[in-house]
Design an enzyme around this catalytic site. Structure first.
Site, PDB file in Angstrom:
ATOM      1  N   LEU A   1       2.782   6.244  -2.362  1.00 25.33           N
ATOM      2  CA  LEU A   1       3.863   7.153  -2.738  1.00 25.33           C
ATOM      3  C   LEU A   1       3.951   7.288  -4.258  1.00 25.33           C
ATOM      4  CD1 LEU A   1       6.547   6.299  -0.037  1.00 25.33           C
ATOM      5  CD2 LEU A   1       4.740   7.993   0.013  1.00 25.33           C
TER       6      LEU A   1
ATOM      7  N   VAL B   1       0.835  -1.215   0.000  1.00 22.26           N
ATOM      8  CA  VAL B   1       0.000   0.000   0.000  1.00 22.26           C
ATOM      9  C   VAL B   1       0.866   1.260   0.000  1.00 22.26           C
ATOM     10  CG1 VAL B   1      -1.767   1.321   1.228  1.00 22.26           C
ATOM     11  CG2 VAL B   1      -1.934  -1.159   1.101  1.00 22.26           C
ATOM     12  N   CYS B   2       1.959   1.219   0.769  1.00 21.82           N
ATOM     13  CA  CYS B   2       2.838   2.402   0.824  1.00 21.82           C
ATOM     14  C   CYS B   2       3.383   2.705  -0.555  1.00 21.82           C
ATOM     15  CB  CYS B   2       4.008   2.171   1.770  1.00 21.82           C
ATOM     16  SG  CYS B   2       3.497   1.823   3.448  1.00 21.82           S
ATOM     17  N   GLY B   3       3.801   1.648  -1.250  1.00 20.37           N
ATOM     18  CA  GLY B   3       4.341   1.846  -2.587  1.00 20.37           C
ATOM     19  C   GLY B   3       3.326   2.524  -3.481  1.00 20.37           C
TER      20      GLY B   3
END
Lengths: 170, 176
Positions: free
Chosen positions: A57, A52-54
């Protein structure tokens, strides 16, 4: 250390954004105070490389020109170290700095009330700070849910409108 | 955060009748593997819904994450100009592993898109439209791809055929 009387409560609009200085690269630090004079978007996130972070960002990376239209700067912050950030930012071609809240671990996240001590990671949290260093909007998203960029853009819109109104009234 | 995407307009890519009972908008990236996964599902969903559904595709290329995404979107817009948008859309999703310029030129030939038109697209003729789609999506809460909106409201549920048909039928009943 700043106020720790309410650990786990995210700082709210109207509060002063605590200053910090964190490594952006192995030999460079970036502090909030040196970005004063323009809006700053702080994007706390749990971890480099997590799915999810990928996505989050990567999305912010694409929206960057839109943030820049407001003169705003975006920085990502997680508890990963600088070399991890460097590898992640390089692989994902991120065009904004990732700061390492690594030592003392999570201290900046704690000061913003968005540290998860059990996991040792930051919440997925967004802060929009105005050019005077005051928080104008904050949002904590469920860990597994990409918050998108609409809230940030709305906050930047509001700040711009307010600045215009103040200017007109003066 | 509930907000909405721009209403369906004349410059959108639309399949299905204007007066369909329900509208499904996909924000997608031709090189995104999740969009590739969703592609056959959405086809089956359209089939199941028939004339009840209006399906709209909008560009949301994540160009730093996917090196061929911008070109592919430019290709699709050129195809639209040539009147073969949906054939191009399908061809791109069916060939996600070969979206380099050379392959796109071959697909263009196959679809009868003029080479000059295609090159103009690669030079940026449709980039304003792509940006417009993208920003409308971001403002409307698109947080990744594919991102689906049912009658303008973001759908975050499971993306299998049954679940999608189910919620689309519910929406269609509401509007009936």
């Amino acid at each position: 250390m700043a106020d720790q009387s309410h650990p786990g409560t995210p700082l709210q609009p109207g509060q002063a954004a605590p200053d910090f200085s964190l490594p952006a690269t192995p030999d460079q630090h970036l502090s909030l105070s040196e970005m004063r004079g323009a809006p700053v978007i702080l994007a706390f996130y749990p971890a480099d490389w997590s799915p999810v972070c990928g996505d989050e960002l990567a999305l912010f990376n694409e929206v960057l020109p839109e943030f820049h239209r407001f003169g705003a700067r975006l920085v990502g912050i997680s508890t990963d170290g600088v070399w991890c950030h460097a590898a992640f930012a390089g692989e994902r071609k991120l065009h904004f700095p990732l700061l390492a809240d690594f030592e003392p671990k999570g201290e900046v996240a704690r000061r913003y009330g968005v540290y998860r001590p059990q996991e040792g990671i930051a919440e997925r949290a967004l802060f929009v700070i105005d050019s005077e260093g005051v928080i104008r909007w904050s949002y904590v998203s469920p860990l597994g849910l990409n918050p998108g960029a609409d809230g940030i853009l709305d906050a930047l819109d509001d700040m711009t409108a307010r600045a215009h109104n103040t200017g007109a009234a003066a | 955060m509930t907000r909405s995407i721009p209403p369906v307009g004349a410059d959108d890519h639309i399949l299905g009748p204007d007066d369909a009972a329900v509208t499904l908008v996909e924000y997608g990236d031709y090189e995104c593997p999740y969009c590739g996964e969703a592609y056959p599902v959405l086809k089956a969903v359209q089939q199941a819904m028939g004339r009840q559904l209006r399906f709209v595709f909008r560009n949301f290329p994540l160009v730093d994450a996917h090196p061929h995404a911008r070109r592919a979107a430019q290709f699709a817009e050129a195809a639209s100009q040539a009147g073969v948008f949906w054939a191009a859309h399908d061809m791109l999703f069916e060939n996600q592993d070969a979206l380099d310029d050379e392959s796109l030129l071959v697909y263009g030939e196959r679809l009868g898109i003029g080479r000059a038109l295609l090159l103009a697209a690669f030079e940026g003729r449709y980039d304003d439209k792509l940006r417009h789609d993208f920003i409308g999506g971001v403002r409307g809460g698109v947080n990744g791809t594919p991102c689906l909106f049912v009658d303008g409201v973001r759908y975050d549920g499971p993306r299998d055929i049954d679940a999608l048909v189910d919620i689309l039928r519910q929406a269609a009943r509401r509007s009936a």
